[in-house]
Design an enzyme around this catalytic site. Structure first.
Site, short mmCIF file in Angstrom:
data_model
loop_
_atom_site.label_atom_id
_atom_site.label_comp_id
_atom_site.label_asym_id
_atom_site.label_seq_id
_atom_site.Cartn_x
_atom_site.Cartn_y
_atom_site.Cartn_z
N HIS A 254 0.77 -1.25 -0.10
CA HIS A 254 0.13 0.02 -0.25
C HIS A 254 0.91 1.13 -0.06
O HIS A 254 0.42 2.26 -0.64
CB HIS A 254 -1.03 -0.11 1.14
N GLU A 319 -5.36 -2.15 12.30
CA GLU A 319 -6.44 -1.97 11.36
C GLU A 319 -7.09 -3.50 10.86
O GLU A 319 -8.10 -3.55 10.80
CB GLU A 319 -5.99 -1.26 10.29
#
Length: 433
Positions: A254, A319
């Site tokens: 990411h 997360e």
């Protein structure tokens, strides 16, 4: 006791990076506040080399984007949106309005009221995140939001057709092509050409996340989002090093500052996974980004027991938490701090990111200690109301009067007393019955 075989950068270095971003964003938002569309255009030219006649896409431009997709791509988007819509609707249906008589003549209730307008940011610079359109626009529409606007930056010098199509298919009322802080600022603050919204949602880079943080209070936000995080909890009975490494790097790609953490109860498994990560980095097309993230932010932690693994995992409050152990259910039943759990080797974070139905906008930077991720409930205000008969007002008012006196609130007390006096007189006259 937990042992670190690999550690990432220090919190001091991370805080220093955050401070630099903070100052840049503050200046950009101030410029948008003062100069509106002119500032947005200059910023778009500066950061994206993008200055179209209009940032808002016309119906013809939107339809052209939809028509440009092949049937297979359109079908894939439809499949993903069907899953997200279905689960969001199930969640919405779980939220009930209530009304109940709590005392004779006292009726209390609440209504679940959607916010009126939402701005959805869909990242599209390095990676065109088509899935973010489903997660934000579609979820807001299922919640009942009347006006949903969406924006994404240009990709290779033009609106990304797949993102635009996904926005439109999800139900966006207005679609804009611009990105970064200027997009978030324009939606939140409003300009000459864009009416401001009540809430901003969606993921983004560090600058977008900081813009949302600084705007919070002036508008609502979904949550404070930082770089993507993943925690892989694994043991030798539920996983293997190749699978663990793939799932760590799958999220590390990411961005250069995306933490990927392995938590295990086997030092041998940990060491083999580290070797496997290095091997996969020699063949992964996104290795430049994923490798940087792994080198600077990757961690490998070895614990002595499941109980200690839960304790460490809850402290990390990641997360994404992927559990590939002999007993994944143990972690579902005992963990309390996480954005989303992915239980068993058969599933993975990528399913949640793209198409399985749960929302991929999730808390980062330990925010999972106090909030969950984006869902229909984030777009809904649970607003209370009350109705009281005269008889009930007489009874409640006497309690309220004494409690106001206890706190020294004379005006509050009189609000209760005036009603007590009136309704007591009516009661004495027999007019209440």
């Amino acid at each position: 006791m937990a042992r670190f075989l690999k550690e990432g950068i220090t919190e001091e270095v991370s805080a220093s990076n955050d401070a630099k971003v903070r100052g840049i964003v503050e200046g950009i938002l101030g410029d948008i506040q003062q100069r509106g569309d002119s500032a947005v255009r200059e910023l778009s030219e500066k950061f994206d080399n993008w200055s179209p006649a209009q940032f808002r896409l016309s119906e013809e431009q939107i339809q052209a984007c939809i028509d440009s997709l092949d049937d297979a791509t359109r079908h894939d988007i439809e499949f993903a949106q069907e899953q997200v819509r279905n689960f969001a609707q199930i969640q919405r249906d779980s939220m009930k309005d209530v009304e109940v008589e709590t005392l004779p003549g006292v009726v209390l209730g609440h209504k679940n009221v959607p916010v009126n307008s939402v701005g959805c940011y869909i990242p599209g610079g390095k990676y065109p995140l088509v899935a973010s359109a489903h997660m934000s626009v579609l979820t807001a529409k299922v919640a009942g939001v009347k006006r949903v606007i969406a924006c994404a930056p240009p990709f290779n010098g033009e609106p990304n057709p797949a993102i635009v199509a996904a926005m439109a298919m999800a139900g966006a009322d207005e679609i804009y092509c611009f990105g970064g802080v200027q997009a978030v600022g324009a939606m939140a603050l409003g300009t000459e050409s864009i009416l401001p919204v009540d809430m901003i949602v969606g993921p983004g880079n560090a600058f977008v996340a900081e813009a949302k943080r600084q705007l919070f209070g002036r508008v609502g936000i979904d949550l404070f989002a930082g770089p993507t995080e993943t925690l892989v909890i694994a043991d030798e009975q539920g996983c293997d090093p190749e699978l663990a490494a793939a799932d760590l790097l799958g999220q590390a790609e990411h961005g250069y500052n995306s933490p990927a953490v392995l938590l295990t109860n086997s030092e041998q498994f940990a060491l083999e996974t580290i070797k496997e990560v290095e091997r996969q980095l020699t063949i992964l097309p996104t290795a430049e980004v994923a490798g940087k993230a792994w080198d600077d932010y990757g961690q490998v932690i070895v614990c002595d027991s499941y109980e200690e693994m839960v304790e460490v995992a809850d402290d990390i409050a990641s997360e994404h938490v992927q559990v590939m152990t002999r007993d994944p259910q143990y972690f579902l039943e005992n963990m309390t701090n996480y954005g989303a759990l992915f239980l068993g080797r058969e599933t993975n974070v990528s399913y949640g990111d793209k198409c399985i139905g749960t929302n991929h906008t999730l808390p980062t930077k330990k925010a999972a200690r106090y909030t969950g991720g984006l869902w229909v409930g984030k777009f809904i205000k649970t607003c209370t109301y009350q109705r009281v008969t005269a008889e009930a007002s007489l009874k409640v008012g006497e309690y309220c009067s004494r409690l106001c006196a206890l706190e020294g609130f004379a005006g509050h007390k009189e609000q209760a007393d005036i009603r007590v006096r009136r309704y007591k007189k009516l009661d004495e006259e027999g007019a209440l019955s």
